[in-house]
Scaffold this active site. Sequence first.
Site, PDB file in Angstrom:
ATOM      1  N   ASP A 186      26.231  21.908  42.970  1.00  0.00           N
ATOM      2  CA  ASP A 186      26.140  21.252  41.667  1.00  0.00           C
ATOM      3  C   ASP A 186      27.518  20.728  41.272  1.00  0.00           C
ATOM      4  O   ASP A 186      27.764  20.419  40.115  1.00  0.00           O
ATOM      5  CB  ASP A 186      25.509  22.167  40.611  1.00  0.00           C
ATOM      6  N   LYS A 236      36.175  27.574  43.214  1.00  0.00           N
ATOM      7  CA  LYS A 236      35.276  27.620  44.367  1.00  0.00           C
ATOM      8  C   LYS A 236      35.941  27.607  45.740  1.00  0.00           C
ATOM      9  O   LYS A 236      35.369  28.134  46.701  1.00  0.00           O
ATOM     10  CB  LYS A 236      34.289  26.462  44.269  1.00  0.00           C
TER      11      LYS A 236
HETATM   12  C1  LIG Z   1      32.559  26.290  37.517  1.00  0.00           C
HETATM   13  C2  LIG Z   1      31.538  27.242  37.996  1.00  0.00           C
HETATM   14  N1  LIG Z   1      31.420  28.416  37.378  1.00  0.00           N
HETATM   15  C3  LIG Z   1      30.525  29.337  37.772  1.00  0.00           C
HETATM   16  C4  LIG Z   1      29.668  29.091  38.830  1.00  0.00           C
HETATM   17  C5  LIG Z   1      28.634  30.125  39.151  1.00  0.00           C
HETATM   18  O1  LIG Z   1      28.836  30.779  40.343  1.00  0.00           O
HETATM   19  P1  LIG Z   1      27.642  31.519  41.098  1.00  0.00           P
HETATM   20  O2  LIG Z   1      26.662  30.456  41.517  1.00  0.00           O
HETATM   21  O3  LIG Z   1      28.340  32.189  42.188  1.00  0.00           O
HETATM   22  O4  LIG Z   1      26.994  32.456  40.129  1.00  0.00           O
HETATM   23  C6  LIG Z   1      29.767  27.884  39.522  1.00  0.00           C
HETATM   24  C7  LIG Z   1      28.877  27.616  40.669  1.00  0.00           C
HETATM   25  O5  LIG Z   1      28.721  26.514  41.129  1.00  0.00           O
HETATM   26  C8  LIG Z   1      30.719  26.927  39.093  1.00  0.00           C
HETATM   27  O6  LIG Z   1      30.841  25.743  39.706  1.00  0.00           O
END
Ligand SMILES: Cc1ncc(COP(=O)(O)O)c(C=O)c1O
Length: 327
Positions: free
Chosen positions: A92, A66
Amino acid sequence: MLWHSNPAARAWRTTAAPAEVFAFHQALDGYQPTPLTAVPALAAELAVGQVLVKDESQRLGLPAFKALGAWWAIHRALQDHPRTAELIAATDGNHGRAVARMATMLGLKAHVFIPAVVSERSVEAIRSEGATVTIVDDSYDAAVVAAADAVTGNSLLIQDSAWPGYEVIPQFIVDGYSTLFREIEVEPDLVVVPMGVGSIAQAAVTHYRSGPVAPAVLGVEPASAACVTASLKAGEPVTVSTGETVMAGLNCGTPSSLAWPVLRSGLDAAVTVEETEALRAVEDLGAAGISSGASGAATLAGLRVARERLPLTSASTIVLISTEAAS
Ligand SMILES: Cc1ncc(COP(=O)(O)O)c(C=O)c1O
């Protein structure tokens, strides 16, 4: 299992993220491309040539991808809003921590809104970055609304999801994710990404529909929070209600308004996975030496459930984007 496919997606084209994003990340202290690790046991199981895992378990000193988006977006947004004293975000888990880390590095305050379903451990990780934390006794979508409502004159909302009227900073965040894909030097036949609001999937589609390499892109969501797949099936953005899932990073009820048109046109397929399937994938990636939390390992779970529907051969190269470390 929900399944959606779009045969026209492969031919769709768009414009790449700005080139200076990659240069910005490369100049950061501690920047290193994350590993792309072959897992021969999975290639054998799935009867394909190679399964490669893009391992985001350690990225810029944090246990998820992120920071790539948040840090580029903060850098860009502060050029437009130099008087900013406080950064605000809903999360989250991983996004909020990345925002809080950068706020501290820049000497700014951070206020992070977190839905009640997020684990105490993730909340503590964000507090430990020096952020003020507000727990919202409701869903992720409600935490985003609370964060947006808290913005005042000298604070700036750094949100990784867009809605009509709030799209500039979320686009910077998606641009920031481009580095992850620019680092991948192989030419895959299929790239599998997890989907929460769809921003990382938007970055994948943007990357692979703007350059010379055009693999299929498969998005994976929890069955209990399948807002993007439900929207693709409905042909318009829809909101789904969410509860608890081990895939905490994917626990989102509404697709990003920026991601939606890109995914509708350029995403080849979307599939949902169950909790047990994601947990099994965490174990299997762990056994292969890759630390992967359920949100990242969902990509392996999705590949497994969609395998028979995908045009793969014994020569195919697949890249799974494992977006976080095991917790
Ligand atoms: C570890 C992880 N993978 C995937 C995502 C998904 O990303 P997006 O919300 O851009 O689809 C998040 C989003 O918080 C995440 O924390």
